[in-house]
Design a protein around this motif. Sequence first.
Motif, PDB file in Angstrom:
ATOM      1  N   TYR A 119      65.380  73.276  -6.843  1.00  0.00           N
ATOM      2  CA  TYR A 119      65.741  73.382  -5.444  1.00  0.00           C
ATOM      3  C   TYR A 119      66.810  74.426  -5.203  1.00  0.00           C
ATOM      4  O   TYR A 119      66.924  74.990  -4.120  1.00  0.00           O
ATOM      5  N   ASP A 120      67.624  74.651  -6.264  1.00  0.00           N
ATOM      6  CA  ASP A 120      68.732  75.572  -6.033  1.00  0.00           C
ATOM      7  C   ASP A 120      68.477  76.973  -6.556  1.00  0.00           C
ATOM      8  O   ASP A 120      69.393  77.759  -6.656  1.00  0.00           O
ATOM      9  N   LEU A 121      67.227  77.255  -6.901  1.00  0.00           N
ATOM     10  CA  LEU A 121      66.944  78.598  -7.388  1.00  0.00           C
ATOM     11  C   LEU A 121      67.360  79.593  -6.324  1.00  0.00           C
ATOM     12  O   LEU A 121      67.072  79.396  -5.146  1.00  0.00           O
ATOM     13  N   PRO A 122      67.952  80.708  -6.758  1.00  0.00           N
ATOM     14  CA  PRO A 122      68.405  81.672  -5.756  1.00  0.00           C
ATOM     15  C   PRO A 122      67.227  82.182  -4.934  1.00  0.00           C
ATOM     16  O   PRO A 122      66.202  82.539  -5.477  1.00  0.00           O
ATOM     17  N   LEU A 182      63.434  91.324  -7.601  1.00  0.00           N
ATOM     18  CA  LEU A 182      64.875  91.579  -7.652  1.00  0.00           C
ATOM     19  C   LEU A 182      65.686  90.300  -7.806  1.00  0.00           C
ATOM     20  O   LEU A 182      66.830  90.337  -8.218  1.00  0.00           O
ATOM     21  N   SER A 183      65.060  89.144  -7.451  1.00  0.00           N
ATOM     22  CA  SER A 183      65.821  87.909  -7.502  1.00  0.00           C
ATOM     23  C   SER A 183      65.714  87.211  -8.846  1.00  0.00           C
ATOM     24  O   SER A 183      66.266  86.136  -9.023  1.00  0.00           O
ATOM     25  N   LEU A 184      64.966  87.817  -9.791  1.00  0.00           N
ATOM     26  CA  LEU A 184      64.795  87.167 -11.089  1.00  0.00           C
ATOM     27  C   LEU A 184      66.145  87.093 -11.794  1.00  0.00           C
ATOM     28  O   LEU A 184      66.821  88.104 -11.959  1.00  0.00           O
ATOM     29  N   VAL A 185      66.497  85.882 -12.194  1.00  0.00           N
ATOM     30  CA  VAL A 185      67.809  85.662 -12.809  1.00  0.00           C
ATOM     31  C   VAL A 185      67.604  85.277 -14.249  1.00  0.00           C
ATOM     32  O   VAL A 185      66.701  84.526 -14.585  1.00  0.00           O
ATOM     33  N   LYS A 186      68.494  85.725 -15.097  1.00  0.00           N
ATOM     34  CA  LYS A 186      68.268  85.685 -16.533  1.00  0.00           C
ATOM     35  C   LYS A 186      67.832  84.342 -17.098  1.00  0.00           C
ATOM     36  O   LYS A 186      66.895  84.262 -17.851  1.00  0.00           O
ATOM     37  N   TYR A 189      63.933  82.641 -15.564  1.00  0.00           N
ATOM     38  CA  TYR A 189      62.688  83.380 -15.382  1.00  0.00           C
ATOM     39  C   TYR A 189      61.485  82.473 -15.232  1.00  0.00           C
ATOM     40  O   TYR A 189      60.702  82.583 -14.308  1.00  0.00           O
ATOM     41  N   ARG A 190      61.356  81.559 -16.215  1.00  0.00           N
ATOM     42  CA  ARG A 190      60.145  80.756 -16.232  1.00  0.00           C
ATOM     43  C   ARG A 190      60.014  79.910 -14.981  1.00  0.00           C
ATOM     44  O   ARG A 190      58.964  79.858 -14.352  1.00  0.00           O
ATOM     45  N   LEU A 191      61.125  79.276 -14.578  1.00  0.00           N
ATOM     46  CA  LEU A 191      61.076  78.460 -13.370  1.00  0.00           C
ATOM     47  C   LEU A 191      60.681  79.295 -12.158  1.00  0.00           C
ATOM     48  O   LEU A 191      59.893  78.871 -11.330  1.00  0.00           O
ATOM     49  N   GLN A 192      61.247  80.490 -12.085  1.00  0.00           N
ATOM     50  CA  GLN A 192      60.943  81.319 -10.931  1.00  0.00           C
ATOM     51  C   GLN A 192      59.479  81.715 -10.911  1.00  0.00           C
ATOM     52  O   GLN A 192      58.850  81.729  -9.859  1.00  0.00           O
ATOM     53  N   PHE A 193      58.923  82.034 -12.090  1.00  0.00           N
ATOM     54  CA  PHE A 193      57.503  82.372 -12.108  1.00  0.00           C
ATOM     55  C   PHE A 193      56.653  81.172 -11.751  1.00  0.00           C
ATOM     56  O   PHE A 193      55.654  81.278 -11.057  1.00  0.00           O
TER      57      PHE A 193
ATOM     58  N   ILE B 364      57.302 101.895  -5.727  1.00  0.00           N
ATOM     59  CA  ILE B 364      56.951 100.483  -5.712  1.00  0.00           C
ATOM     60  C   ILE B 364      56.167 100.094  -6.956  1.00  0.00           C
ATOM     61  O   ILE B 364      56.251  98.957  -7.408  1.00  0.00           O
ATOM     62  N   GLY B 365      55.409 101.059  -7.498  1.00  0.00           N
ATOM     63  CA  GLY B 365      54.646 100.763  -8.707  1.00  0.00           C
ATOM     64  C   GLY B 365      55.486 100.122  -9.795  1.00  0.00           C
ATOM     65  O   GLY B 365      55.078  99.125 -10.390  1.00  0.00           O
ATOM     66  N   PRO B 366      56.686 100.677 -10.099  1.00  0.00           N
ATOM     67  CA  PRO B 366      57.509 100.059 -11.140  1.00  0.00           C
ATOM     68  C   PRO B 366      57.815  98.589 -10.908  1.00  0.00           C
ATOM     69  O   PRO B 366      58.073  97.861 -11.874  1.00  0.00           O
ATOM     70  N   PHE B 367      57.786  98.128  -9.645  1.00  0.00           N
ATOM     71  CA  PHE B 367      58.030  96.704  -9.438  1.00  0.00           C
ATOM     72  C   PHE B 367      56.961  95.861 -10.113  1.00  0.00           C
ATOM     73  O   PHE B 367      57.242  94.755 -10.582  1.00  0.00           O
ATOM     74  N   GLY B 368      55.726  96.398 -10.137  1.00  0.00           N
ATOM     75  CA  GLY B 368      54.681  95.695 -10.883  1.00  0.00           C
ATOM     76  C   GLY B 368      55.056  95.601 -12.349  1.00  0.00           C
ATOM     77  O   GLY B 368      54.848  94.576 -12.998  1.00  0.00           O
ATOM     78  N   GLY B 369      55.649  96.688 -12.871  1.00  0.00           N
ATOM     79  CA  GLY B 369      56.096  96.668 -14.257  1.00  0.00           C
ATOM     80  C   GLY B 369      57.233  95.693 -14.479  1.00  0.00           C
ATOM     81  O   GLY B 369      57.264  94.990 -15.502  1.00  0.00           O
ATOM     82  N   PHE B 370      58.159  95.600 -13.526  1.00  0.00           N
ATOM     83  CA  PHE B 370      59.261  94.647 -13.669  1.00  0.00           C
ATOM     84  C   PHE B 370      58.734  93.223 -13.626  1.00  0.00           C
ATOM     85  O   PHE B 370      59.213  92.336 -14.343  1.00  0.00           O
ATOM     86  N   PHE B 371      57.746  93.010 -12.746  1.00  0.00           N
ATOM     87  CA  PHE B 371      57.127  91.696 -12.639  1.00  0.00           C
ATOM     88  C   PHE B 371      56.560  91.292 -13.991  1.00  0.00           C
ATOM     89  O   PHE B 371      56.798  90.179 -14.479  1.00  0.00           O
ATOM     90  N   ALA B 372      55.825  92.228 -14.623  1.00  0.00           N
ATOM     91  CA  ALA B 372      55.231  91.928 -15.924  1.00  0.00           C
ATOM     92  C   ALA B 372      56.315  91.727 -16.988  1.00  0.00           C
ATOM     93  O   ALA B 372      56.187  90.857 -17.853  1.00  0.00           O
ATOM     94  N   SER B 373      57.399  92.507 -16.929  1.00  0.00           N
ATOM     95  CA  SER B 373      58.482  92.312 -17.899  1.00  0.00           C
ATOM     96  C   SER B 373      59.108  90.946 -17.744  1.00  0.00           C
ATOM     97  O   SER B 373      59.380  90.257 -18.727  1.00  0.00           O
ATOM     98  N   GLY B 374      59.354  90.568 -16.480  1.00  0.00           N
ATOM     99  CA  GLY B 374      59.921  89.250 -16.217  1.00  0.00           C
ATOM    100  C   GLY B 374      59.013  88.163 -16.733  1.00  0.00           C
ATOM    101  O   GLY B 374      59.456  87.178 -17.339  1.00  0.00           O
ATOM    102  N   PHE B 375      57.706  88.360 -16.526  1.00  0.00           N
ATOM    103  CA  PHE B 375      56.729  87.391 -17.004  1.00  0.00           C
ATOM    104  C   PHE B 375      56.788  87.271 -18.518  1.00  0.00           C
ATOM    105  O   PHE B 375      56.803  86.163 -19.072  1.00  0.00           O
ATOM    106  N   LYS B 376      56.867  88.411 -19.195  1.00  0.00           N
ATOM    107  CA  LYS B 376      56.921  88.358 -20.652  1.00  0.00           C
ATOM    108  C   LYS B 376      58.198  87.699 -21.148  1.00  0.00           C
ATOM    109  O   LYS B 376      58.185  86.946 -22.115  1.00  0.00           O
ATOM    110  N   ARG B 377      59.318  87.972 -20.463  1.00  0.00           N
ATOM    111  CA  ARG B 377      60.551  87.320 -20.876  1.00  0.00           C
ATOM    112  C   ARG B 377      60.511  85.819 -20.598  1.00  0.00           C
ATOM    113  O   ARG B 377      61.012  85.026 -21.377  1.00  0.00           O
ATOM    114  N   ALA B 378      59.896  85.469 -19.446  1.00  0.00           N
ATOM    115  CA  ALA B 378      59.847  84.054 -19.078  1.00  0.00           C
ATOM    116  C   ALA B 378      59.082  83.263 -20.128  1.00  0.00           C
ATOM    117  O   ALA B 378      59.463  82.149 -20.474  1.00  0.00           O
TER     118      ALA B 378
END
Lengths: 444, 459
Positions: A119-122, A182-186, A189-193, B364-378
Amino acid sequence: MTELRQRTVREDALPEDKELESEAKIDGETASDSESRAEPAPPPASIDDTPEVLNRALSNLSSRWKNWWVRGILTLAMIAFFFIIIYLGPMVLMMIVMCVQIKCFHEIITIGYNVYHSYDLPWFRTLSWYFLLCVNYFFYGETVTDYFFTLVQREEPLRILSKYHRFISFTLYLTGFCMFVLSLVKKHYRLQFYMFGWTHVTLLIVVTQSHLVIHNLFEGMIWFIVPISCVICNDIMAYMFGFFFGRTPLIKLSPKKTWEGFIGGFFATVVFGLLLSYVMSGYRCFVCPVEYNNDTNSFTVDCEPSDLFRLQEYNIPGLIQSVIGWKTVRMYPFQIHSIALSTFASLIGPFGGFFASGFKRAFKIKDFANTIPGHGGIMDRFDCQYLMATFVNVYIASFIRGPNPSKLIQQFLTLRPDQQLHIFNTLKSHLTDKGILMSTMEDE
Amino acid sequence: MLELRHRGAGPGGAVTPPPREGEAAGGDHETESTSDKETDIDDRYGDLDSRGDSDVAEIPPSLDRTPEILKKALSGLSSRWKNWWIRGILTLTMISLFFLIIYMGSFMLMLLVLGIQVKCFHEIITIGYRVYHSYDLPWFRTLSWYFLLCVNYFFYGETVADYFATFVQREEQLQFLIRYHRFISFALYLAGFCMFVLSLVKKHYRLQFYMFAWTHVTLLIIVTQSHLVIQNLFEGMIWFLVPISSVICNDITAYLFGFFFGRTPLIKLSPKKTWEGFIGGFFSTVIFGFIAACLLSKYQYFVCPVEYRSDINSFVTECEPSELFQLQSYSLPPFLKAVLRRETVSLYPFQIHSIALSTFASLIGPFGGFFASGFKRAFKIKDFANTIPGHGGIVDRFDCQYLMATFVHVYITSFIRGPNPSRVLQQLLVLQPEQQLNIYKTLKTHLIEKGILQPTLKV
């Protein structure tokens, strides 16, 4: 759907709570059993929304009958409310559909927050509502503008919005997407996805269905009322048949559903559909497509009813002839279609209910929310409608009418002149071939 | 996108499984669930929901697929340069393969796009299986592929069939399939939905719902994008080539600028990306797009919409190039006049549009790349898969293309042309005769008014 409700009716409320509690204990109080840990009382003990009036009136009865009465009264209240809204007209119906959609979205997203403790995710609450707004804007722009075509052409700002509609919607969506990235926080990540995925699946389910409902509504209010009533009727009839005759369980997922209820509900719904369509086909206000009248600036339902809604003679097949003793019967063709609609409502509609039951069991919740006393959340009431709206829309598009002629003209006018000429000539040769167009009528 | 590659280039090319920290760091959660004899599988994996990222074990990477030949040839070099060489060679291979397929024509390109779509879907679904340890869920593999099939059938029927209108009119069965297309697709999808509901198994509800949602989100992302790519392709191969090349160019030039001049980090999500790379990549991509548009606009092969000719049973790209692809004189704004010392310049109008496309690709294209990076880290994975040695999976290569295809499609429909004429024609032919007659009369009046049709002609 009504399964967990039936359990409460058959046993007292108290053992039900104990059952859920013991389930939680067997699981060893692992971190995953977040519901029972985060909320000290199990879900059934959420705030009782039953109004005080009802509580006092029914205080004398035993809790089993009390629950039955509460449900009965609320059912009648909802049905009466439905009739009032129909009376008020298409505009009010559209607003109600929109509110139901927003409430369903809110319920499902709240469950997501509870499941993931997020609930408190940014930013996330803002983003979910923003995406809901974007997708609604896109759909309303695509579909409803067709009906308001003349109004849109007059006003300059509306015309620009309509011409570049897809581009504007896409830009809005992109902004939300970039905000998400831009709002992904370290650490989250998983919760946000997960919440991102949850939001999108919810949008896919809830928003598309509600727009198909509105599409059907514009086709004619009968296409909105008959399917929804069939699903409600199937609900109630299957429950009644199951209550009185129920013996063989239907599916492990919902142990209180029975084959007797299923089949009895099927036949009862088909009969109900036939009767209801017969009654409604007589009235223009239900049968005519909803149109927006530019001069009076309001919705009108006035037209010459199509063939579908004119009585016709049908020959009864041999075997039924001997039973009923009539040679022919006068029916509206729409009643034949209503058989298809009722069949879908009783055979496939329940799968929507099973889906919702499975979902509730998967996430260990009793109800989607506690909006309606005795019934649960709005989603609980509308889960079987889920597939019905899509089916009606696909059915209309495939069997009843083709594409929308005014929309086609509108598309035609935006083509290049050489393309317009090409299409015109092809259409002309097609019509001449079919004999619809006489070459002597050229000068008209 | 390129970020995790940088990490791999440092310590060496070969990938070693990291220590499984999940078991140790899980703490009381893990011991409780393992000590419990009757743990509900749902709850054990329900842990995934609420644990923080650091508590979750990494997913073991797949095998290293660098071909033996390359390994032997490069065995002499140090591991850092070896990795660089592998990546370089594979990059050139992919680019040449791309050119080869362009040469072979639109049909091959369509097949290529379909192949890539299927592989991307497979990669993402496999990650889902590994995240949820759900590889053995009853029916689920079958159901995922079945849904992919249904959605593809729906989309191909809606869009591609329009182009084959003349071919379709001839065959009776195809007519039937087209007329009731939506109904048939919906029935197929429903069958999958009911199978899903019937396959729900008591201990696995949550996992099954997760995989169901995972499949649908993947379909939403991948299948819709790939169909928009094919629609852009039919508009003219240049609408397919210029955007994709702009994204690839941005990739490569941002990397090069970052390599040589990189200093200020761009975003915490991808620590190797720098502002210098971003801005340098932007300018080079705009210039590249401008030049590529100029080169490709000359050839009918790239510029004309793809049509299917039923007589010769193949695709042709022959037409009178539209105004977009005919040289026009533009007068330069004053400051450019001073710089270039010319009054006007001849450009293809398409080059102006290519600036918009390249801008989108680089900003804007790089945002797709950031999305995928975030996904991989998640989900703690290094790459989506190990399909391409040195680069990772297909999704790794195509993550930035994700948004580009949608943008190009929306751009075309909003600014370049209106609806698809063959589609309008097809819909006209499906209407009731009275409606057709009405429309015919309306169209005739409109065309005569506009002077496109001469009223005296008795054609």
